[in-house]
Design a protein around this motif. Sequence first.
Motif, PDB file in Angstrom:
ATOM      1  N   GLU A 156       0.904  -1.174   0.132  1.00 24.12           N
ATOM      2  CA  GLU A 156       0.016   0.290  -0.086  1.00 24.12           C
ATOM      3  C   GLU A 156       0.988   1.247  -0.038  1.00 24.12           C
ATOM      4  N   ARG A 157       1.882   1.054   0.763  1.00 21.11           N
ATOM      5  CA  ARG A 157       2.753   2.345   0.846  1.00 21.11           C
ATOM      6  C   ARG A 157       3.598   2.525  -0.490  1.00 21.11           C
ATOM      7  N   PHE A 158       3.881   1.471  -1.353  1.00 21.09           N
ATOM      8  CA  PHE A 158       4.332   1.657  -2.716  1.00 21.09           C
ATOM      9  C   PHE A 158       3.585   2.243  -3.826  1.00 21.09           C
ATOM     10  N   LEU A 159       2.105   1.589  -3.484  1.00 23.61           N
ATOM     11  CA  LEU A 159       1.019   2.165  -4.507  1.00 23.61           C
ATOM     12  C   LEU A 159       0.915   3.699  -4.337  1.00 23.61           C
ATOM     13  N   VAL A 196       9.047   3.411  -7.918  1.00 21.56           N
ATOM     14  CA  VAL A 196       9.363   3.384  -9.454  1.00 21.56           C
ATOM     15  C   VAL A 196       8.994   1.816  -9.559  1.00 21.56           C
ATOM     16  N   GLU A 197       8.681   1.509 -10.946  1.00 19.67           N
ATOM     17  CA  GLU A 197       8.656  -0.036 -11.396  1.00 19.67           C
ATOM     18  C   GLU A 197       9.377  -0.285 -12.656  1.00 19.67           C
ATOM     19  N   GLY A 198       9.392  -1.401 -12.858  1.00 19.18           N
ATOM     20  CA  GLY A 198      10.074  -1.616 -14.350  1.00 19.18           C
ATOM     21  C   GLY A 198      11.488  -1.756 -14.240  1.00 19.18           C
ATOM     22  N   LEU A 252      10.756  -4.167  -4.082  1.00 17.88           N
ATOM     23  CA  LEU A 252       9.822  -5.201  -3.818  1.00 17.88           C
ATOM     24  C   LEU A 252       9.793  -6.016  -5.198  1.00 17.88           C
ATOM     25  N   ILE A 253       9.777  -7.369  -5.032  1.00 14.21           N
ATOM     26  CA  ILE A 253       9.822  -8.438  -5.919  1.00 14.21           C
ATOM     27  C   ILE A 253       8.927  -9.287  -5.862  1.00 14.21           C
ATOM     28  N   PRO A 307       3.956  -4.929  -8.388  1.00 19.63           N
ATOM     29  CA  PRO A 307       4.039  -3.843  -9.358  1.00 19.63           C
ATOM     30  C   PRO A 307       4.165  -4.172 -10.815  1.00 19.63           C
ATOM     31  N   VAL A 308       4.358  -3.359 -11.687  1.00 19.96           N
ATOM     32  CA  VAL A 308       3.986  -3.601 -13.056  1.00 19.96           C
ATOM     33  C   VAL A 308       5.452  -4.430 -13.530  1.00 19.96           C
ATOM     34  N   GLY A 309       5.221  -5.691 -13.941  1.00 20.11           N
ATOM     35  CA  GLY A 309       6.264  -6.379 -14.490  1.00 20.11           C
ATOM     36  C   GLY A 309       6.873  -7.111 -13.412  1.00 20.11           C
ATOM     37  N   GLY A 310       6.423  -7.082 -12.240  1.00 18.68           N
ATOM     38  CA  GLY A 310       7.053  -7.667 -10.945  1.00 18.68           C
ATOM     39  C   GLY A 310       8.160  -7.154 -10.134  1.00 18.68           C
ATOM     40  N   LEU A 311       8.423  -6.115 -10.410  1.00 22.51           N
ATOM     41  CA  LEU A 311       9.706  -5.299  -9.769  1.00 22.51           C
ATOM     42  C   LEU A 311       9.338  -4.131  -9.479  1.00 22.51           C
ATOM     43  N   GLY A 312       9.533  -3.303  -8.398  1.00 28.16           N
ATOM     44  CA  GLY A 312       9.562  -2.195  -7.991  1.00 28.16           C
ATOM     45  C   GLY A 312      10.278  -1.845  -6.867  1.00 28.16           C
ATOM     46  N   ALA A 313      10.511  -0.375  -6.463  1.00 26.79           N
ATOM     47  CA  ALA A 313      10.916  -0.040  -5.366  1.00 26.79           C
ATOM     48  C   ALA A 313      10.452   1.120  -4.777  1.00 26.79           C
TER      49      ALA A 313
END
Length: 370
Positions: A253-256, A270-272, A289-290, A359-365
Motif C-alpha cells: 500500500e505504501r508503494f502504491l 518506481v517500477e520496471g 519489492l519483488i 508492481p508492473v512487471g513484478g519489480l518495484g522499489a
Amino acid sequence: MELAFLHPLYERPGPWASVYVDTSRHTEHTPQERRLTAQAMAQELADQGADEATCQAVRRALEELRHSTEPHGRALFARDGEVVLDPPLARSPQRDWAQWAPLPRVAPLLELAGEDPVCIVAYVDRRGADFELRSALGRDDAGGVTGRQWPLHRTGSVDWSERHFQLRVENTWEHNAAEIADALAVCHEETGADLLILVGDDRERRAVRERLPQRLHDLVVEASRGAGSRLLDEDVERIRAEHVGDRAAAELERFLAARSPDDEGRAAAVEGVPALVEAAREHRIDELLIRPDSADAHREVWIGEDPDQLAVRRTDLKVLGEQNSWSARADDALIRSAVATDAPALSVSLAPGVRDDTPVGGLGALLRWK
C-alpha cells in the motif's frame, strides 16, 4: 527482509554455486536419500561448468545434512571450493535444485527464508507467566515470571467487611500483571522477537497488554485460552503467517501511494527494470519489492564487478567505463545493489489478495532521495 547477512556473497566475484534442498522429509531412508541428493547437486553444478573444488565442497556440505532434523530446508552458496553461506529455510523449496551463475541466486530466499517472524508466546494467568520462543525451527523455553501468590481469588461474599480483602486481591492481580509485562519486555529485548502472543483469559491478557511499553503494543496478538491451555502449532503458524501477510500488504500500500508524484513532480516509487536499474546506480533504492517468477524478475540485465555497475544493455556498461560484463537475472542483480546500500527487500506475493500486475512487471522499489 533485511539483507545484511548476504554481504559475504558480494565481497568476492563470481561465478557462484547456488543450491536449494528440501529437508522436510524424515524417514529411515533419509540419510541415503540425502547422500544421493548431494551427489546429484554436485553433478548438476559440474554439468553447468562449475569447478571441481566447488562441486565437492557443496557435496560435502550436503552430505553433512544426512541426519539433520531441520523441518524445511537449506540453501548453500559456494565458490572457489568453499561454502560461504548456508542459511536454513523457513519454508521448503518445491524441489532440490542447483545453479552456477555470475551472481548467487538469492531471490528465492525472500519467500523461503525471508519472512520468518520469531514469536514469544506468553501463557499468562493470575500467578505469573511462562514464555516460549517460537520460530520456523521449532520452540524453545524462554523463561517466565512468578508473581505474588496470595491473595488471588475473590470471595463470594458481598459483606462490606470483605471489601479490604477484595482490594488486596485486585492489588495482587495488578502487581502480577505489571511483573509479567516487565519480564515480557525484557524477553523481547533479548530475543528481538517480531511478535508477542498473549494466551490466557480475557482480563489477564488485557491487564498485561495495558502495562507493556507503548513501543510493543503493535506487536501484540491475543489468543483466548483457558488456564493451563497451550497453543497448537497450527495456531502459532496461522498467527505468524497473518503477520507476514499484513506487513507485506502494508508495504505494498505504501508503494502504491508513493507512485503518485509529489508537489515537485517527483514520485517516491518506481517500477520496471529500466527505472530500477537507474535507481540502483544512483543508490536511491530504499526498499526493493519483488514478485518471484514474474516477467521482469527473469529479465536479463548486465552487471560489472561492483554492485552499482548495472545496465539494461551491455553497451551501457561500456559507456559507464566498465570493461568486464556478465549477464544476470534482474532480481538477483537488484538484490546485490540493495545489499550494497543496506536496503531491505520484500516478496509482495506474501501479501493477501494482491493483484498479479503489482508492481508492473513484478519489480518495484520505494525510493530514498539524497
